[in-house]
Scaffold this motif. Structure first.
Motif, PDB file in Angstrom:
ATOM      1  N   LEU A 184      13.813  65.056  38.716  1.00 31.43           N
ATOM      2  CA  LEU A 184      14.337  63.692  38.709  1.00 31.43           C
ATOM      3  C   LEU A 184      13.383  62.758  37.972  1.00 31.43           C
ATOM      4  O   LEU A 184      13.802  61.921  37.165  1.00 31.43           O
ATOM      5  CB  LEU A 184      14.543  63.193  40.140  1.00 31.43           C
ATOM      6  N   CYS A 185      12.091  62.913  38.258  1.00 29.57           N
ATOM      7  CA  CYS A 185      11.084  62.047  37.639  1.00 29.57           C
ATOM      8  C   CYS A 185      10.945  62.315  36.142  1.00 29.57           C
ATOM      9  O   CYS A 185      10.517  61.435  35.385  1.00 29.57           O
ATOM     10  CB  CYS A 185       9.731  62.225  38.329  1.00 29.57           C
ATOM     11  N   ALA A 186      11.298  63.533  35.715  1.00 25.93           N
ATOM     12  CA  ALA A 186      11.204  63.890  34.303  1.00 25.93           C
ATOM     13  C   ALA A 186      12.417  63.434  33.495  1.00 25.93           C
ATOM     14  O   ALA A 186      12.439  63.590  32.273  1.00 25.93           O
ATOM     15  CB  ALA A 186      11.030  65.401  34.166  1.00 25.93           C
ATOM     16  N   ASP A 187      13.403  62.858  34.162  1.00 23.40           N
ATOM     17  CA  ASP A 187      14.631  62.396  33.514  1.00 23.40           C
ATOM     18  C   ASP A 187      14.515  60.891  33.247  1.00 23.40           C
ATOM     19  O   ASP A 187      14.630  60.071  34.155  1.00 23.40           O
ATOM     20  CB  ASP A 187      15.830  62.694  34.412  1.00 23.40           C
ATOM     21  N   LYS A 188      14.300  60.517  32.003  1.00 24.80           N
ATOM     22  CA  LYS A 188      14.118  59.102  31.656  1.00 24.80           C
ATOM     23  C   LYS A 188      15.323  58.250  32.039  1.00 24.80           C
ATOM     24  O   LYS A 188      15.180  57.054  32.321  1.00 24.80           O
ATOM     25  CB  LYS A 188      13.855  58.967  30.151  1.00 24.80           C
ATOM     26  N   ASN A 189      16.508  58.847  32.016  1.00 20.51           N
ATOM     27  CA  ASN A 189      17.716  58.093  32.349  1.00 20.51           C
ATOM     28  C   ASN A 189      17.736  57.619  33.799  1.00 20.51           C
ATOM     29  O   ASN A 189      18.494  56.709  34.135  1.00 20.51           O
ATOM     30  CB  ASN A 189      18.961  58.946  32.090  1.00 20.51           C
ATOM     31  N   ARG A 190      16.905  58.240  34.637  1.00 17.80           N
ATOM     32  CA  ARG A 190      16.903  57.882  36.053  1.00 17.80           C
ATOM     33  C   ARG A 190      15.778  56.909  36.414  1.00 17.80           C
ATOM     34  O   ARG A 190      15.633  56.534  37.574  1.00 17.80           O
ATOM     35  CB  ARG A 190      16.792  59.149  36.912  1.00 17.80           C
ATOM     36  N   HIS A 191      14.983  56.513  35.476  1.00 22.05           N
ATOM     37  CA  HIS A 191      13.878  55.583  35.750  1.00 22.05           C
ATOM     38  C   HIS A 191      14.381  54.154  35.895  1.00 22.05           C
ATOM     39  O   HIS A 191      15.379  53.782  35.271  1.00 22.05           O
ATOM     40  CB  HIS A 191      12.854  55.632  34.616  1.00 22.05           C
ATOM     41  N   PRO A 192      13.663  53.375  36.705  1.00 21.72           N
ATOM     42  CA  PRO A 192      12.540  53.735  37.565  1.00 21.72           C
ATOM     43  C   PRO A 192      13.001  54.496  38.813  1.00 21.72           C
ATOM     44  O   PRO A 192      14.072  54.247  39.347  1.00 21.72           O
ATOM     45  CB  PRO A 192      11.927  52.378  37.959  1.00 21.72           C
ATOM     46  N   VAL A 193      12.129  55.400  39.282  1.00 26.16           N
ATOM     47  CA  VAL A 193      12.392  56.210  40.474  1.00 26.16           C
ATOM     48  C   VAL A 193      11.497  55.716  41.607  1.00 26.16           C
ATOM     49  O   VAL A 193      10.303  55.483  41.402  1.00 26.16           O
ATOM     50  CB  VAL A 193      12.089  57.697  40.199  1.00 26.16           C
ATOM     51  N   ALA A 194      12.068  55.563  42.802  1.00 21.55           N
ATOM     52  CA  ALA A 194      11.288  55.213  43.994  1.00 21.55           C
ATOM     53  C   ALA A 194      11.400  56.353  44.988  1.00 21.55           C
ATOM     54  O   ALA A 194      12.503  56.713  45.404  1.00 21.55           O
ATOM     55  CB  ALA A 194      11.789  53.916  44.620  1.00 21.55           C
ATOM     56  N   ILE A 195      10.257  56.941  45.349  1.00 19.64           N
ATOM     57  CA  ILE A 195      10.202  58.085  46.268  1.00 19.64           C
ATOM     58  C   ILE A 195       9.659  57.612  47.605  1.00 19.64           C
ATOM     59  O   ILE A 195       8.660  56.898  47.658  1.00 19.64           O
ATOM     60  CB  ILE A 195       9.288  59.181  45.699  1.00 19.64           C
ATOM     61  N   TYR A 196      10.310  58.009  48.702  1.00 25.31           N
ATOM     62  CA  TYR A 196       9.859  57.551  50.012  1.00 25.31           C
ATOM     63  C   TYR A 196      10.195  58.558  51.096  1.00 25.31           C
ATOM     64  O   TYR A 196      11.090  59.398  50.957  1.00 25.31           O
ATOM     65  CB  TYR A 196      10.469  56.193  50.359  1.00 25.31           C
ATOM     66  N   CYS A 197       9.422  58.488  52.193  1.00 29.52           N
ATOM     67  CA  CYS A 197       9.741  59.215  53.424  1.00 29.52           C
ATOM     68  C   CYS A 197       9.736  58.172  54.534  1.00 29.52           C
ATOM     69  O   CYS A 197      10.304  57.090  54.373  1.00 29.52           O
ATOM     70  CB  CYS A 197       8.770  60.367  53.658  1.00 29.52           C
ATOM     71  N   THR A 198       9.134  58.460  55.671  1.00 27.72           N
ATOM     72  CA  THR A 198       9.090  57.450  56.735  1.00 27.72           C
ATOM     73  C   THR A 198       8.037  56.390  56.431  1.00 27.72           C
ATOM     74  O   THR A 198       8.329  55.203  56.360  1.00 27.72           O
ATOM     75  CB  THR A 198       8.794  58.100  58.093  1.00 27.72           C
ATOM     76  N   ALA A 199       6.816  56.836  56.231  1.00 25.81           N
ATOM     77  CA  ALA A 199       5.712  55.897  55.987  1.00 25.81           C
ATOM     78  C   ALA A 199       5.200  55.938  54.556  1.00 25.81           C
ATOM     79  O   ALA A 199       4.357  55.127  54.179  1.00 25.81           O
ATOM     80  CB  ALA A 199       4.563  56.192  56.953  1.00 25.81           C
ATOM     81  N   GLY A 200       5.660  56.899  53.769  1.00 23.47           N
ATOM     82  CA  GLY A 200       5.160  57.034  52.413  1.00 23.47           C
ATOM     83  C   GLY A 200       3.753  57.611  52.363  1.00 23.47           C
ATOM     84  O   GLY A 200       3.047  57.428  51.373  1.00 23.47           O
ATOM     85  N   LYS A 201       3.375  58.359  53.414  1.00 26.64           N
ATOM     86  CA  LYS A 201       2.000  58.854  53.505  1.00 26.64           C
ATOM     87  C   LYS A 201       1.876  60.348  53.211  1.00 26.64           C
ATOM     88  O   LYS A 201       1.106  60.737  52.332  1.00 26.64           O
ATOM     89  CB  LYS A 201       1.420  58.567  54.896  1.00 26.64           C
ATOM     90  N   ASP A 202       2.608  61.182  53.935  1.00 24.39           N
ATOM     91  CA  ASP A 202       2.388  62.621  53.861  1.00 24.39           C
ATOM     92  C   ASP A 202       3.270  63.310  52.817  1.00 24.39           C
ATOM     93  O   ASP A 202       2.785  63.787  51.800  1.00 24.39           O
ATOM     94  CB  ASP A 202       2.583  63.239  55.247  1.00 24.39           C
TER      95      ASP A 202
END
Length: 386
Positions: free
Chosen positions: A269-287
């Motif tokens: 997903l991150c390698a696909d320029k058409n999908r930028h910007p990408v925001a990745i998250y979980c619960t806290a964004g830590k692990d």
């Protein structure tokens, strides 16, 4: 006599069915040599105090100032990061976003692809009001995901459905589906549900690491022994000891070894320029988010010390969330020792990077192992640093 494989499967299902209803005692903290921490600190206590102050300063400089979305940073904010601004963001869950947060996400940052790494258990808990005791937003009701197309990833299929509908979907298919083969529609933003880890994967991965003689001490030879409370208790003791001694570095190692297909999907997903910007998250964004961020940064050439520093900026996020029901890496927080699992000591990420190289030779070796080959890495580099 029951086969070893059959016993292991029964053991896994028994442990998971009990949903980790046990307590983990405080683990011994993983520390590195003091001289490696700081050339000026004269004690571990002084180092930790200095580190905490530095975290506050760097968070003030680098974190995106949302109202309710926590731990949000552009990967370009990492010291000497090769990643260009506005390509990939890391953060905690966005479901609590206020109207102002939504405007920041989509009108100012122009995020068009959201990647939710949480397990289906976490998502259902959120929908069913498990976190209802947390103070709700004072803002007007906000439909954070209005206009988004939901895509749910499975190891062998990507479904254009939200997680609510995914259980009813037919999963029969053959071969893995690459995210690069899931065509992006420039007219619509996307939200991808990519459950990297769940309790079953943690148990399965941990049992693989246990020595056979340790398991043999807990399991009786009788085929029916695995269902007895006494034997299950013994097995839990062995399992807990392993988790207890491993702490966060062990959990990170399990993510790397058990979540390869999901990690590969996110990288595509991150390698696909058409999908930028990408925001990745979980619960806290830590692990889980921290692992993805570290892999991306390492793959494009960031230095270990800068990856480690960025990870350490997540140290206070659980205190900021202030929700004891919030999951930690897909595990229930109430079962984890706070001092060990709710922080982000820099030595944890350094150990994780060291273990990755020990097990796979290099970041490239790990990416080859999960099927993200040299041509994929070149696409990722071109998408993020060109």
């Amino acid at each position: 006599m029951r086969s070893n494989r059959g016993c292991m499967l029964l053991l896994l299902s028994t442990l998971v069915s009990e949903s980790f209803q046990f307590s983990i005692h405080p683990a011994q903290p993983h520390r590195i040599v003091l001289s490696e921490l700081s050339s000026t600190a004269t004690s571990v206590e002084e180092y930790e105090s200095t580190w905490k102050e530095n975290v506050k300063v760097l968070c003030a400089e680098r974190n995106i100032p949302f109202d309710r979305v926590k731990n949000a940073r552009d990967l370009s904010s990492v010291n000497e990061s090769p990643v260009k601004s506005g390509r990939v963001y890391r953060m905690g869950k966005v479901t609590d976003a206020t109207k102002k947060d939504v405007e920041t996400l989509f009108d100012e940052l122009h995020v068009r692809t959201l990647v939710d790494l949480r397990s289906r258990t976490e998502l259902r808990d959120e929908v069913n009001g498990v976190h209802a005791d947390v103070e709700p937003t004072k803002d007007e009701d906000v439909d954070v995901f209005k206009g988004f197309t939901d895509l749910t990833w499975y190891p062998k299929k990507v479904l254009e459905k939200s997680f609510d509908d995914a259980d009813a979907a037919v999963k029969a298919s053959s071969g893995e589906v690459e995210s690069s083969n899931v065509k992006s529609d420039l007219r619509r933003p996307e939200r991808h549900f990519v459950s990297l880890m769940n309790e079953f994967k943690y148990v399965k991965g941990t049992l693989k690491k246990l020595r056979k003689r340790d398991l043999a001490k807990a399991v009786l030879k009788s085929p029916g022994a695995l269902v007895s409370k006494r034997v299950r208790s013994n097995i839990k003791g062995v399992f807990l000891k392993e988790i207890n001694e491993g702490g966060l570095p062990m959990l990170n190692e399990l993510v790397l070894s058990m979540a390869g297909p999901g990690i590969k999907y996110v990288l595509n997903l991150c390698a696909d320029k058409n999908r930028h910007p990408v925001a990745i998250y979980c619960t806290a964004g830590k692990d889980r988010t921290g692992i993805i961020a570290s892999i991306i940064l390492a793959a494009v050439g960031a230095a270990d010390k800068d990856i480690v520093e960025d990870y350490s900026l997540s140290a206070n996020v659980y205190a900021e969330i202030n929700d004891h029901k919030a999951m930690v890496g897909a595990l229930s927080q109430r079962n984890l020792d706070a001092k060990t699992f709710l922080t982000a000591p820099p030595e944890v990420m350094q150990q994780t990077l060291d273990t990755l190289r020990k097990n796979y030779g290099s970041i490239e070796g790990y990416l080859d192992e999960i099927g993200f080959d040299e041509s994929d890495r070149l696409r990722l580099i071109d998408a993020l640093i060109a």
